[in-house]
Motif scaffolding. Structure first.
Motif, PDB file in Angstrom:
ATOM      1  N   UNK A 196      -6.401   3.120  24.778  1.00  0.00           N
ATOM      2  CA  UNK A 196      -5.322   3.856  24.114  1.00  0.00           C
ATOM      3  C   UNK A 196      -5.766   4.318  22.728  1.00  0.00           C
ATOM      4  N   UNK A 197      -5.093   5.332  22.246  1.00  0.00           N
ATOM      5  CA  UNK A 197      -5.395   5.879  20.929  1.00  0.00           C
ATOM      6  C   UNK A 197      -4.433   5.326  19.895  1.00  0.00           C
ATOM      7  N   UNK A 198      -4.944   5.093  18.700  1.00  0.00           N
ATOM      8  CA  UNK A 198      -4.096   4.680  17.599  1.00  0.00           C
ATOM      9  C   UNK A 198      -3.523   5.894  16.886  1.00  0.00           C
ATOM     10  N   UNK A 199      -2.555   5.638  16.049  1.00  0.00           N
ATOM     11  CA  UNK A 199      -1.937   6.690  15.245  1.00  0.00           C
ATOM     12  C   UNK A 199      -2.158   6.331  13.778  1.00  0.00           C
ATOM     13  N   UNK A 200      -2.769   7.238  13.020  1.00  0.00           N
ATOM     14  CA  UNK A 200      -2.952   7.000  11.591  1.00  0.00           C
ATOM     15  C   UNK A 200      -1.617   7.230  10.904  1.00  0.00           C
ATOM     16  N   UNK A 201      -1.087   6.177  10.286  1.00  0.00           N
ATOM     17  CA  UNK A 201       0.233   6.276   9.655  1.00  0.00           C
ATOM     18  C   UNK A 201       0.147   6.326   8.139  1.00  0.00           C
ATOM     19  N   UNK A 202      -1.025   5.932   7.589  1.00  0.00           N
ATOM     20  CA  UNK A 202      -1.164   5.927   6.133  1.00  0.00           C
ATOM     21  C   UNK A 202      -2.644   5.892   5.760  1.00  0.00           C
ATOM     22  N   UNK A 203      -2.885   6.222   4.509  1.00  0.00           N
ATOM     23  CA  UNK A 203      -4.220   6.111   3.919  1.00  0.00           C
ATOM     24  C   UNK A 203      -4.094   5.302   2.639  1.00  0.00           C
ATOM     25  N   UNK A 204      -5.091   4.484   2.372  1.00  0.00           N
ATOM     26  CA  UNK A 204      -5.170   3.739   1.118  1.00  0.00           C
ATOM     27  C   UNK A 204      -6.330   4.320   0.323  1.00  0.00           C
ATOM     28  N   UNK A 205      -6.042   4.840  -0.864  1.00  0.00           N
ATOM     29  CA  UNK A 205      -7.095   5.344  -1.736  1.00  0.00           C
ATOM     30  C   UNK A 205      -7.803   4.133  -2.335  1.00  0.00           C
ATOM     31  N   UNK A 258      -5.844   2.523  -5.216  1.00  0.00           N
ATOM     32  CA  UNK A 258      -4.965   1.689  -4.389  1.00  0.00           C
ATOM     33  C   UNK A 258      -3.615   2.356  -4.122  1.00  0.00           C
ATOM     34  N   UNK A 259      -3.520   3.650  -4.323  1.00  0.00           N
ATOM     35  CA  UNK A 259      -2.307   4.389  -3.971  1.00  0.00           C
ATOM     36  C   UNK A 259      -2.262   4.541  -2.455  1.00  0.00           C
ATOM     37  N   UNK A 260      -1.068   4.353  -1.884  1.00  0.00           N
ATOM     38  CA  UNK A 260      -0.887   4.495  -0.444  1.00  0.00           C
ATOM     39  C   UNK A 260      -0.233   5.842  -0.171  1.00  0.00           C
ATOM     40  N   UNK A 261      -0.821   6.591   0.744  1.00  0.00           N
ATOM     41  CA  UNK A 261      -0.299   7.893   1.131  1.00  0.00           C
ATOM     42  C   UNK A 261       0.156   7.772   2.582  1.00  0.00           C
ATOM     43  N   UNK A 262       1.462   7.818   2.807  1.00  0.00           N
ATOM     44  CA  UNK A 262       1.991   7.681   4.161  1.00  0.00           C
ATOM     45  C   UNK A 262       2.025   9.036   4.851  1.00  0.00           C
ATOM     46  N   UNK A 263       1.516   9.080   6.073  1.00  0.00           N
ATOM     47  CA  UNK A 263       1.608  10.269   6.917  1.00  0.00           C
ATOM     48  C   UNK A 263       2.902  10.246   7.701  1.00  0.00           C
ATOM     49  N   UNK A 264       3.443   9.063   7.921  1.00  0.00           N
ATOM     50  CA  UNK A 264       4.663   8.898   8.695  1.00  0.00           C
ATOM     51  C   UNK A 264       5.536   7.870   7.979  1.00  0.00           C
ATOM     52  N   UNK A 265       6.600   8.352   7.353  1.00  0.00           N
ATOM     53  CA  UNK A 265       7.461   7.468   6.566  1.00  0.00           C
ATOM     54  C   UNK A 265       8.200   6.428   7.402  1.00  0.00           C
ATOM     55  N   UNK A 266       8.285   6.626   8.714  1.00  0.00           N
ATOM     56  CA  UNK A 266       8.953   5.632   9.564  1.00  0.00           C
ATOM     57  C   UNK A 266       8.235   4.284   9.522  1.00  0.00           C
TER      58      UNK A 266
END
Length: 78
Positions: free
Chosen positions: A31-40, A44-52
């Motif tokens: 199965x494939x994962x879904x990238x929901x966020x990135x951590x710089x 250390x700032x978190x960038x959410x791709x999916x706010x859910x």
């Protein structure tokens, strides 16, 4: 929202210095994962791709562990 079976943070985009936070909704190894966020890793700032997924405990724990494993790097000129 589907049940989260696993959260993995193991891919780093070296050029942007971002760690991907990926969610898996199945135990199927194909199965494939879904990238929901990135951590710089610089700030250390978190960038959410999916706010859910912002409030999901497993995602928050993965981010917390990733921050511990990747301490901020800085230098001070004297």
């Amino acid at each position: 929202m589907k049940k989260i079976y696993e959260v993995i943070a193991d891919y780093i985009d070296e050029e942007a210095n971002l760690l991907s936070i990926d969610v898996y909704h199945s135990t199927d190894p194909d199965s494939y994962g879904k990238t929901v966020a990135y951590l710089c890793l610089d700030t250390h700032k978190v960038i959410f791709k999916d706010d859910d997924y912002r409030i999901e405990p497993q995602v928050q724990e993965a981010i917390k562990e990733a921050k511990k494993s990747n301490p901020l790097k800085f230098s001070i000129e004297v």
